[in-house]
Motif scaffolding. Structure first.
Motif, PDB file in Angstrom:
ATOM      1  N   ARG A   1       0.811  -1.224   0.000  1.00 52.67           N
ATOM      2  CA  ARG A   1       0.000   0.000   0.000  1.00 52.67           C
ATOM      3  C   ARG A   1       0.841   1.269   0.000  1.00 52.67           C
ATOM      4  O   ARG A   1       0.295   2.377  -0.048  1.00 52.67           O
ATOM      5  N   GLY A   2       2.162   1.118   0.077  1.00 50.65           N
ATOM      6  CA  GLY A   2       3.013   2.293   0.098  1.00 50.65           C
ATOM      7  C   GLY A   2       2.896   3.096   1.371  1.00 50.65           C
ATOM      8  O   GLY A   2       3.101   4.311   1.377  1.00 50.65           O
ATOM      9  N   LEU A   3       2.598   2.424   2.483  1.00 51.54           N
ATOM     10  CA  LEU A   3       2.437   3.100   3.770  1.00 51.54           C
ATOM     11  C   LEU A   3       3.618   2.803   4.679  1.00 51.54           C
ATOM     12  O   LEU A   3       4.220   1.728   4.630  1.00 51.54           O
ATOM     13  N   MET A   4       3.936   3.759   5.528  1.00 51.44           N
ATOM     14  CA  MET A   4       4.999   3.604   6.519  1.00 51.44           C
ATOM     15  C   MET A   4       4.492   4.113   7.858  1.00 51.44           C
ATOM     16  O   MET A   4       3.748   5.100   7.917  1.00 51.44           O
ATOM     17  N   VAL A   5       4.877   3.429   8.927  1.00 43.09           N
ATOM     18  CA  VAL A   5       4.549   3.889  10.274  1.00 43.09           C
ATOM     19  C   VAL A   5       5.842   4.074  11.048  1.00 43.09           C
ATOM     20  O   VAL A   5       6.761   3.254  10.962  1.00 43.09           O
ATOM     21  N   THR A   6       5.951   5.193  11.766  1.00 40.73           N
ATOM     22  CA  THR A   6       7.119   5.476  12.599  1.00 40.73           C
ATOM     23  C   THR A   6       6.659   5.738  14.027  1.00 40.73           C
ATOM     24  O   THR A   6       5.532   6.196  14.268  1.00 40.73           O
ATOM     25  N   CYS A   7       7.537   5.452  14.971  1.00 42.43           N
ATOM     26  CA  CYS A   7       7.240   5.726  16.374  1.00 42.43           C
ATOM     27  C   CYS A   7       8.543   6.027  17.082  1.00 42.43           C
ATOM     28  O   CYS A   7       9.628   5.782  16.547  1.00 42.43           O
ATOM     29  N   GLY A   8       8.440   6.579  18.291  1.00 42.92           N
ATOM     30  CA  GLY A   8       9.673   6.933  18.977  1.00 42.92           C
ATOM     31  C   GLY A   8       9.502   7.337  20.413  1.00 42.92           C
ATOM     32  O   GLY A   8       8.464   7.106  21.045  1.00 42.92           O
ATOM     33  N   THR A   9      10.553   7.977  20.927  1.00 41.94           N
ATOM     34  CA  THR A   9      10.606   8.347  22.337  1.00 41.94           C
ATOM     35  C   THR A   9       9.667   9.499  22.680  1.00 41.94           C
ATOM     36  O   THR A   9       9.447   9.772  23.858  1.00 41.94           O
ATOM     37  N   ASP A  10       9.126  10.185  21.664  1.00 41.13           N
ATOM     38  CA  ASP A  10       8.193  11.280  21.938  1.00 41.13           C
ATOM     39  C   ASP A  10       6.765  10.786  22.141  1.00 41.13           C
ATOM     40  O   ASP A  10       5.839  11.585  22.210  1.00 41.13           O
ATOM     41  N   ARG A  11       6.580   9.442  22.186  1.00 38.47           N
ATOM     42  CA  ARG A  11       5.295   8.789  22.464  1.00 38.47           C
ATOM     43  C   ARG A  11       4.294   8.919  21.315  1.00 38.47           C
ATOM     44  O   ARG A  11       3.110   8.608  21.480  1.00 38.47           O
ATOM     45  N   VAL A  12       4.750   9.361  20.167  1.00 36.94           N
ATOM     46  CA  VAL A  12       3.867   9.609  19.032  1.00 36.94           C
ATOM     47  C   VAL A  12       4.078   8.533  17.967  1.00 36.94           C
ATOM     48  O   VAL A  12       5.197   8.088  17.724  1.00 36.94           O
ATOM     49  N   VAL A  13       2.981   8.134  17.330  1.00 40.60           N
ATOM     50  CA  VAL A  13       3.011   7.218  16.197  1.00 40.60           C
ATOM     51  C   VAL A  13       2.509   7.986  14.979  1.00 40.60           C
ATOM     52  O   VAL A  13       1.474   8.645  15.030  1.00 40.60           O
ATOM     53  N   LYS A  14       3.262   7.912  13.873  1.00 44.54           N
ATOM     54  CA  LYS A  14       2.880   8.621  12.660  1.00 44.54           C
ATOM     55  C   LYS A  14       2.740   7.638  11.507  1.00 44.54           C
ATOM     56  O   LYS A  14       3.571   6.749  11.330  1.00 44.54           O
ATOM     57  N   ILE A  15       1.683   7.835  10.722  1.00 43.58           N
ATOM     58  CA  ILE A  15       1.434   7.015   9.542  1.00 43.58           C
ATOM     59  C   ILE A  15       1.650   7.886   8.311  1.00 43.58           C
ATOM     60  O   ILE A  15       1.092   8.981   8.198  1.00 43.58           O
ATOM     61  N   TRP A  16       2.476   7.381   7.374  1.00 40.83           N
ATOM     62  CA  TRP A  16       2.896   8.165   6.215  1.00 40.83           C
ATOM     63  C   TRP A  16       2.482   7.480   4.918  1.00 40.83           C
ATOM     64  O   TRP A  16       2.515   6.253   4.812  1.00 40.83           O
ATOM     65  N   ASP A  17       2.119   8.300   3.943  1.00 46.84           N
ATOM     66  CA  ASP A  17       1.963   7.833   2.570  1.00 46.84           C
ATOM     67  C   ASP A  17       3.295   8.052   1.869  1.00 46.84           C
ATOM     68  O   ASP A  17       3.723   9.190   1.670  1.00 46.84           O
ATOM     69  N   MET A  18       3.955   6.956   1.486  1.00 46.89           N
ATOM     70  CA  MET A  18       5.287   7.049   0.885  1.00 46.89           C
ATOM     71  C   MET A  18       5.257   7.010  -0.641  1.00 46.89           C
ATOM     72  O   MET A  18       6.312   7.099  -1.278  1.00 46.89           O
ATOM     73  N   THR A  19       4.075   6.858  -1.240  1.00 47.98           N
ATOM     74  CA  THR A  19       4.025   6.727  -2.703  1.00 47.98           C
ATOM     75  C   THR A  19       4.539   7.961  -3.446  1.00 47.98           C
ATOM     76  O   THR A  19       5.091   7.803  -4.547  1.00 47.98           O
ATOM     77  N   PRO A  20       4.417   9.205  -2.910  1.00 47.93           N
ATOM     78  CA  PRO A  20       5.025  10.326  -3.641  1.00 47.93           C
ATOM     79  C   PRO A  20       6.544  10.229  -3.732  1.00 47.93           C
ATOM     80  O   PRO A  20       7.150  10.813  -4.628  1.00 47.93           O
ATOM     81  N   VAL A  21       7.144   9.474  -2.818  1.00 48.98           N
ATOM     82  CA  VAL A  21       8.608   9.371  -2.774  1.00 48.98           C
ATOM     83  C   VAL A  21       9.107   8.148  -3.528  1.00 48.98           C
ATOM     84  O   VAL A  21      10.079   8.218  -4.281  1.00 48.98           O
ATOM     85  N   VAL A  22       8.421   7.016  -3.347  1.00 43.38           N
ATOM     86  CA  VAL A  22       8.908   5.766  -3.915  1.00 43.38           C
ATOM     87  C   VAL A  22       8.187   5.388  -5.197  1.00 43.38           C
ATOM     88  O   VAL A  22       8.539   4.387  -5.830  1.00 43.38           O
TER      89      VAL A  22
END
Length: 393
Positions: free
Chosen positions: A361-382
């Protein structure tokens, strides 16, 4: 709990689709649920949560489970809907999720490690759960019986793990910077080789190893300014996506002919002007000169003094996306077109400790020490080929 991001800038950069907040401590793992608008997260706040996208466009937790110890790693197998969660106390716990992702049942606990679990992989074919930990070992346990099948110890904390399901080869990275290639068997393992190239566990570099050709070729990629936390290679588009702890997201073009970075040469004197380095007492005495500090040209690998390496240049074909030290003759040989970047760099705007992708689906999820989870659409890049399934080559 979660916000839907409506703005979709028309540019070749990752598009932030949603931001999920609610954990009380660092989020150590976040995984997209295939074919579902959902995310599974594990956190240092001792909770596992399953977030589903509601009609409002926001993500809300459908499952909220509290563990006995902080969660440090996680694996999810979608076909069997099994979740494996590694903990700070060294245990790995298995759960089964219902089809509607509204209920999660505990299956069993695996006493895999004596210290914090750093990575988990589940193999359905062998019914193994493979894990690494701060107790310097990789372990593999039988999910049918719950028994320990084998362990292999390293000299340092084992920090990362990859597994080839066809050959049963495990790639285990440790904090000394080396990678051990292991052949796992039912009750034993053999060390195939050890890959050495990183300067410790946090040299901010990526190394691609050509192990299939048995030529020992390595490609160095340097573009991050902080510790590289996660990687994902996209076979269709021949791109590598990497994330670092400072929030950097890089997309590397691997569909080009890259040059291997040279080994650094050793010498007692500058290999350009022949002036002695400061430990070369004999030449310093004979020539009545002061010794100089040794440097290395990143392009040719020669040992040079500061006066013979006053220039800096990027050289992307060798993996150097930012300016590095080169000797004056190598600087003169680099053309303007040689400095054209072979990667794109983007800002995730949060501390990334883990990343995973749904390539289909061209999706990416990131998370980290700031307690936040982000969902990204990567299709414009890849590129759109990820969504369509067609390779541009």
């Amino acid at each position: 709990m979660a916000a839907e991001i409506h703005s979709r800038p028309q540019s070749s950069r990752p598009v932030l689709l949603s931001k999920i907040e609610g954990h009380q401590d660092a989020v150590t793992a976040a995984l997209l649920i295939p074919k579902e608008d959902g995310v599974i997260t594990a956190s240092e706040d001792r909770t596992i949560r399953v977030w589903l996208k509601r009609d409002s466009g926001q993500y809300w937790p459908s499952i909220y489970h509290t563990m006995a110890s902080p969660c440090s790693a996680m694996a999810y197998h979608h076909d069997s809907r099994r979740i494996f969660v590694g903990q700070d106390n060294g245990a790995v716990m298995e759960f089964h999720v219902s089809e509607d992702f509204n209920k999660m049942n505990f299956i069993k606990t695996y006493p895999a490690h004596q210290n914090r679990v750093t990575a988990i992989i589940f193999s359905l074919a062998t019914e193994w759960v493979i894990s690494t930990g701060h107790d310097k070992c990789v372990s593999w346990m039988c999910t049918r019986s719950g028994n320990m099948l084998g362990r292999h110890f390293s000299t340092s904390w084992t920090s990362c793990l990859q597994y080839d399901f066809d050959t049963q080869y495990a790639f285990v990275g440790d904090c000394s910077g080396q990678i051990s290639l292991l052949k796992l068997e039912q009750s034993s393992c053999s060390v195939i080789t050890t890959l050495k190239g990183h300067e410790g566990a946090s040299d901010n570099s990526i190394i691609m190893w050509d192990i299939g050709g048995r030529k020992g070729r390595t490609l160095l990629l340097q573009g991050h300014h902080d510790r590289v936390q996660s990687l994902c290679y996209l076979q269709l588009t021949r791109q590598l996506v990497s994330c670092s702890s400072d929030g950097g997201i890089a997309v590397w073009n691997m569909d080009v002919s890259r040059e291997e970075a040279p080994q650094w040469l050793e010498s007692d004197s500058c290999q350009k002007c022949e002036q002695p380095f400061f430990w070369n007492i004999k030449q310093m005495w004979d020539t009545k000169t002061l010794g100089l500090r040794q440097h290395h040209c990143r392009k040719c690998g020669q040992a040079v003094c500061g006066k013979c390496s006053t220039k800096r240049s990027s050289y992307p074909v060798m993996g150097f996306e930012f300016q590095v030290r080169v000797c004056d003759s190598c600087y003169d040989s680099i053309k303007d077109e040689d400095r054209t970047s072979l990667a794109t760099f983007h800002e995730g705007k949060h501390n990334i400790s883990h990343m995973s992708m749904d390539v289909a689906r061209g999706l990416m999820v990131t998370c980290g020490t700031d307690r936040v989870v982000k969902i990204w659409d990567m299709t414009p890049v890849v590129g759109c080929s990820l969504a369509t399934g067609f390779s541009p080559h």
